[in-house]
Design a protein around this motif. Structure first.
Motif, PDB file in Angstrom:
ATOM      1  N   UNK A 177      -0.694  -5.827 -39.533  1.00 39.21           N
ATOM      2  CA  UNK A 177      -1.622  -5.149 -38.617  1.00 39.21           C
ATOM      3  C   UNK A 177      -1.490  -3.637 -38.705  1.00 39.21           C
ATOM      4  N   UNK A 178      -2.625  -2.944 -38.626  1.00 39.35           N
ATOM      5  CA  UNK A 178      -2.653  -1.483 -38.644  1.00 39.35           C
ATOM      6  C   UNK A 178      -3.622  -0.999 -37.570  1.00 39.35           C
ATOM      7  N   UNK A 179      -3.338   0.169 -36.994  1.00 38.33           N
ATOM      8  CA  UNK A 179      -4.223   0.717 -35.971  1.00 38.33           C
ATOM      9  C   UNK A 179      -5.606   0.994 -36.538  1.00 38.33           C
ATOM     10  N   UNK A 183      -7.543  -0.881 -42.902  1.00 33.23           N
ATOM     11  CA  UNK A 183      -6.365  -0.806 -43.766  1.00 33.23           C
ATOM     12  C   UNK A 183      -5.509  -2.064 -43.691  1.00 33.23           C
ATOM     13  N   UNK A 184      -5.806  -2.947 -42.759  1.00 32.04           N
ATOM     14  CA  UNK A 184      -5.097  -4.220 -42.706  1.00 32.04           C
ATOM     15  C   UNK A 184      -6.042  -5.386 -42.958  1.00 32.04           C
ATOM     16  N   UNK A 185      -7.169  -5.085 -43.570  1.00 34.03           N
ATOM     17  CA  UNK A 185      -8.160  -6.110 -43.888  1.00 34.03           C
ATOM     18  C   UNK A 185      -7.675  -6.918 -45.083  1.00 34.03           C
ATOM     19  N   UNK A 291      -0.517   0.634 -42.628  1.00 39.82           N
ATOM     20  CA  UNK A 291       0.379  -0.510 -42.807  1.00 39.82           C
ATOM     21  C   UNK A 291       1.792  -0.032 -43.116  1.00 39.82           C
ATOM     22  N   UNK A 292       2.795  -0.793 -42.728  1.00 37.95           N
ATOM     23  CA  UNK A 292       4.168  -0.470 -43.112  1.00 37.95           C
ATOM     24  C   UNK A 292       4.421  -0.810 -44.574  1.00 37.95           C
ATOM     25  N   UNK A 313      -3.503 -11.432 -50.874  1.00 38.52           N
ATOM     26  CA  UNK A 313      -3.783 -10.004 -50.734  1.00 38.52           C
ATOM     27  C   UNK A 313      -2.882  -9.425 -49.653  1.00 38.52           C
ATOM     28  N   UNK A 314      -2.494  -8.173 -49.837  1.00 39.83           N
ATOM     29  CA  UNK A 314      -1.652  -7.509 -48.854  1.00 39.83           C
ATOM     30  C   UNK A 314      -1.874  -6.007 -48.911  1.00 39.83           C
ATOM     31  N   UNK A 315      -1.589  -5.328 -47.807  1.00 42.15           N
ATOM     32  CA  UNK A 315      -1.639  -3.875 -47.751  1.00 42.15           C
ATOM     33  C   UNK A 315      -0.225  -3.340 -47.773  1.00 42.15           C
ATOM     34  N   UNK A 316      -0.015  -2.275 -48.551  1.00 41.27           N
ATOM     35  CA  UNK A 316       1.334  -1.722 -48.679  1.00 41.27           C
ATOM     36  C   UNK A 316       1.303  -0.224 -48.394  1.00 41.27           C
ATOM     37  N   UNK A 317       1.814   0.156 -47.231  1.00 39.14           N
ATOM     38  CA  UNK A 317       1.937   1.565 -46.886  1.00 39.14           C
ATOM     39  C   UNK A 317       0.636   2.217 -46.458  1.00 39.14           C
TER      40      UNK A 317
END
Length: 455
Positions: A177-179, A183-185, A291-292, A313-317
């Motif tokens: 999750x991201x604010x 970016x967390x899609x 994302x963290x 799929x993933x978000x990184x940073x």
């Protein structure tokens, strides 16, 4: 909410390390589907697992790592040593194990395995939009919006190829999750509908996903489960939503009645030495609204494709470096170097690197000129990508930009060419494959061919 009791250690983003403590966190595409509405599909539950191959993975898969915010292309894979200081920046290139190819000094582990990967230095076709859509579909989010949008790679693969194992979703989204929500899609099914949405183990709160007073041991008891059914009137539905929810529900039940997915998500079952090699990406720095740096997500992605997922799929940073660009790249880049090199080595040692394509990229590049805050701003004229596995012709750097990193001067590679390459590596021919949209018209997946240098 159905709670399983066990060791309460947790992974990045809140994932449980032990048997996925809260089943209520399991969601498909954030649709809000409750367990009390899934059981009409129980009689259709697939039996058994797909046969496993004696060699390799047994199926093709993609791990799509989204560097949300737009990574600085000139500070990663093509350092501009001859540019003036206000453009060149602080980094120096280091040699790789492929003669003639140099990359940024923050990637020493990746430099030592350049023969297993390729970098694309001339990605074009990006739009100045802070969203993952192009990296997941090849299209901007407004494309075919009236019909639901274009499907993500994972959704298309799920539609065209189905599940490898009924207990493991073909498409899994690990985006923390991201604010800033885009970016967390983890991707969307577009016009394919909710039944092809990514499975999100750490989705938004599912308060209506409840089985009151029913334990895991009673989960397979149809009579007990039927007592939890709501009074939803499916017989009067004309929108087709109920059919999608039934397919959704069947997938959820497959998951809840098998330990295979839960085992893949449980890193306590992994060799501790392997977990240590990936690292955890902590402390999280420069995250802000993004994302963290979840290094363990790359390890979970490997475990998921081994379990049967076709696409993860993933978000990184958070790479939106309007300020402190070089400090951010040192932090994010060093952590990415650790987990990405571990993933590639891991896949290779397990004999499945040729079956799994790993792509790492963001929505656009960064400005050549460094701003007053030691940052770089948005630059959609050119970007970059890193790709490994999938049987590609590795050990090469494709394309180049001019001396200042402003635009592609050698072999511009369109975003859709990369997406077409991912489809190709999954065994899907984008030149001949089309999916019928809700209006009955066939839609090709992308309008480009795979990157010829890679296949």
């Amino acid at each position: 909410m159905l709670t399983l009791y066990g060791k309460p250690d947790r992974l990045c983003g809140g994932l449980s390390r032990r048997s996925f403590l809260t089943i209520g966190g399991l969601t498909f595409g954030g649709s809000g589907l409750g367990l009390s509405s899934i059981l009409r599909a129980e009689s259709q539950q697939a039996a058994g697992s797909a046969p496993s191959s004696t060699t390799g993975l047994g199926h093709k898969a993609v791990i799509n790592v989204f560097l949300a915010g737009g990574p600085p292309h000139q500070d990663m894979w093509e350092i501009k040593t001859e540019a003036p200081s206000e453009i060149r920046g602080e980094f120096r290139p280091i040699p790789t194990n492929v003669p003639g190819i140099q990359i940024c000094e923050v990637f020493p582990k990746l430099a030592a395995m350049m023969d297993k990967a390729a970098v694309i230095r001339s990605v074009v076709g990006c739009k100045d939009r802070h969203e993952s859509s192009q990296c997941l579909t090849g299209w901007i989010s407004t494309e075919m919006q009236a019909l639901g949008g274009r499907p993500s790679i994972g959704s298309a693969a799920a539609k065209l190829q189905g599940a490898v194992d009924p207990a493991v979703p073909a498409y899994v989204g690990l985006a923390a999750p991201a604010k800033h929500a885009p970016w967390s899609d983890a991707g969307t099914p577009g016009f394919l509908g909710t039944s092809y949405a990514p499975f999100k183990p750490d989705g938004p709160g599912m308060d209506n996903m409840k089985l009151n007073d029913i334990s895991l041991e009673r989960l397979r008891d149809r009579r007990a489960l039927l007592s939890s059914l709501d009074n939803l009137r499916r017989d009067i539905d004309t929108s087709g939503m109920m059919a999608g929810m039934d397919a959704f529900g069947q997938r959820a039940l497959d998951v809840l009645t098998s330990s295979k997915l839960l085992d893949a998500l449980d890193l306590t079952q992994e060799d501790p030495a392997v977990v240590e090699r990936y690292g955890d990406g902590k402390p999280y720095k420069y995250q802000y609204d993004g994302a963290p740096t979840c290094n363990d997500h790359l390890l979970i992605a490997r475990r998921l494709v081994e379990a049967g997922a076709r696409c993860v799929s993933l978000s990184y940073g958070r790479w939106d470096s309007h300020g402190q660009n070089f400090d951010l790249v040192r932090d994010h880049g060093t952590k990415l170097d650790q987990c990405l090199s571990a993933l590639i080595s891991d896949l290779d040692q397990r004999g499945i690197l040729d079956d799994v394509t790993v792509v790492v990229w963001g929505e656009f590049g960064r400005t050549p000129k460094i701003n007053a805050s030691a940052g770089r701003d948005h630059w959609s004229q050119v970007s970059c990508a890193y790709i490994a596995g999938g049987g590609i012709r590795a050990g090469q750097a494709i394309g180049a930009t001019n001396r200042l990193g402003e635009h592609a001067t050698e072999r511009p590679v369109d975003v859709q060419e990369i997406i077409a390459t991912l489809y190709h590596n999954l065994g899907i021919d984008t030149a001949t494959t089309a999916i019928v949209d809700p209006t009955g018209r066939p839609q090709y997946l992308v309008d480009a061919s795979p990157v010829s240098e890679l296949i």
